[in-house]
Design a protein around this motif. Structure first.
Motif, PDB file in Angstrom:
ATOM      1  N   LYS A   1       0.833  -1.215   0.000  1.00  0.00           N
ATOM      2  CA  LYS A   1       0.000   0.000   0.000  1.00  0.00           C
ATOM      3  C   LYS A   1       0.860   1.254   0.000  1.00  0.00           C
TER       4      LYS A   1
ATOM      5  N   ILE B   1       3.350   4.386  -1.461  1.00  0.00           N
ATOM      6  CA  ILE B   1       4.723   4.366  -1.971  1.00  0.00           C
ATOM      7  C   ILE B   1       5.576   3.501  -1.036  1.00  0.00           C
ATOM      8  N   CYS B   2       5.384   3.697   0.268  1.00  0.00           N
ATOM      9  CA  CYS B   2       6.177   2.959   1.258  1.00  0.00           C
ATOM     10  C   CYS B   2       5.929   1.457   1.154  1.00  0.00           C
TER      11      CYS B   2
ATOM     12  N   ILE C   1      -0.541   7.073  -0.469  1.00  0.00           N
ATOM     13  CA  ILE C   1      -1.233   7.410   0.779  1.00  0.00           C
ATOM     14  C   ILE C   1      -0.866   8.853   1.121  1.00  0.00           C
TER      15      ILE C   1
ATOM     16  N   ASP D   1      11.902   7.633   4.421  1.00  0.00           N
ATOM     17  CA  ASP D   1      10.844   8.236   3.603  1.00  0.00           C
ATOM     18  C   ASP D   1      10.943   9.750   3.750  1.00  0.00           C
TER      19      ASP D   1
ATOM     20  N   ASP E   1       9.183  13.415   2.407  1.00  0.00           N
ATOM     21  CA  ASP E   1       8.131  14.134   1.687  1.00  0.00           C
ATOM     22  C   ASP E   1       8.613  15.551   1.429  1.00  0.00           C
TER      23      ASP E   1
END
Ligand code: SME
Length: 150
Positions: A72, A74-75, A97, A122, A124
């Motif tokens: 689910k 990108i991670c 997500i 991760d 953003d």
């Protein structure tokens, strides 16, 4: 990414006086405050033997996504693909997500311990299409060092 920042990151990770968790938190805080296009920086790790990721240390706005099933977003996709995932424009992704409406781009780089994908870093960004090969190289180096302390 300057050489100085890279060295500072490695120094934090190699500080044997602190538990691994505190060192990872230090890395998140440093990168989020020093790199303008890193607006959220966090680690996700495989949650025991379950096919899901669990949020570890992070810097930036709190997220509701503390557990992400494999596959689910990108991670979750990186948990299965074992490859870096660079997303220049998150709005163009079907399997994504959203953590914040401000996020325009994302990069996820896996962490391998003895060849096994055990988690990831991760990032953003609120800037569109900000990540290049130098980000991948920098984050791969950090992930390799993280693997050594886990
Ligand atoms: N956007 C990620 C979820 C984690 S947040 O960015 C903190 C994803 O699609 O997997």
């Amino acid at each position: 990414m300057t050489e100085a920042l890279h060295n500072q990151t490695l120094e934090i990770l190699r500080d044997n006086q602190k538990p691994a968790e505190a060192r990872l938190q230090g890395v998140c805080d440093l990168l989020q405050s020093e790199i303008p296009h890193y607006d959220w920086v966090g680690f996700y790790f495989r949650n025991g033997q379950k096919p899901e990721l669990k949020l570890g240390p992070y810097a930036g706005d709190p997220t509701d996504h503390t557990i992400i099933p494999f596959g689910k977003g990108i991670c979750g996709q990186v948990a299965l693909s074992n490859s870096n995932f660079v997303v220049p424009d998150v709005s163009a992704q079907d399997n994504y997500i959203a953590c914040s409406i401000h996020v325009k781009a994302e990069i996820v780089v896996p962490i391998f311990v003895r060849g096994e994908n055990i988690g990831q870093i991760d990032i953003d960004s609120h800037t569109p299409d900000p990540f290049g090969p130098e980000d991948e190289k920098f984050l791969e180096s950090i992930c390799a060092e993280v693997a050594r302390i886990l």
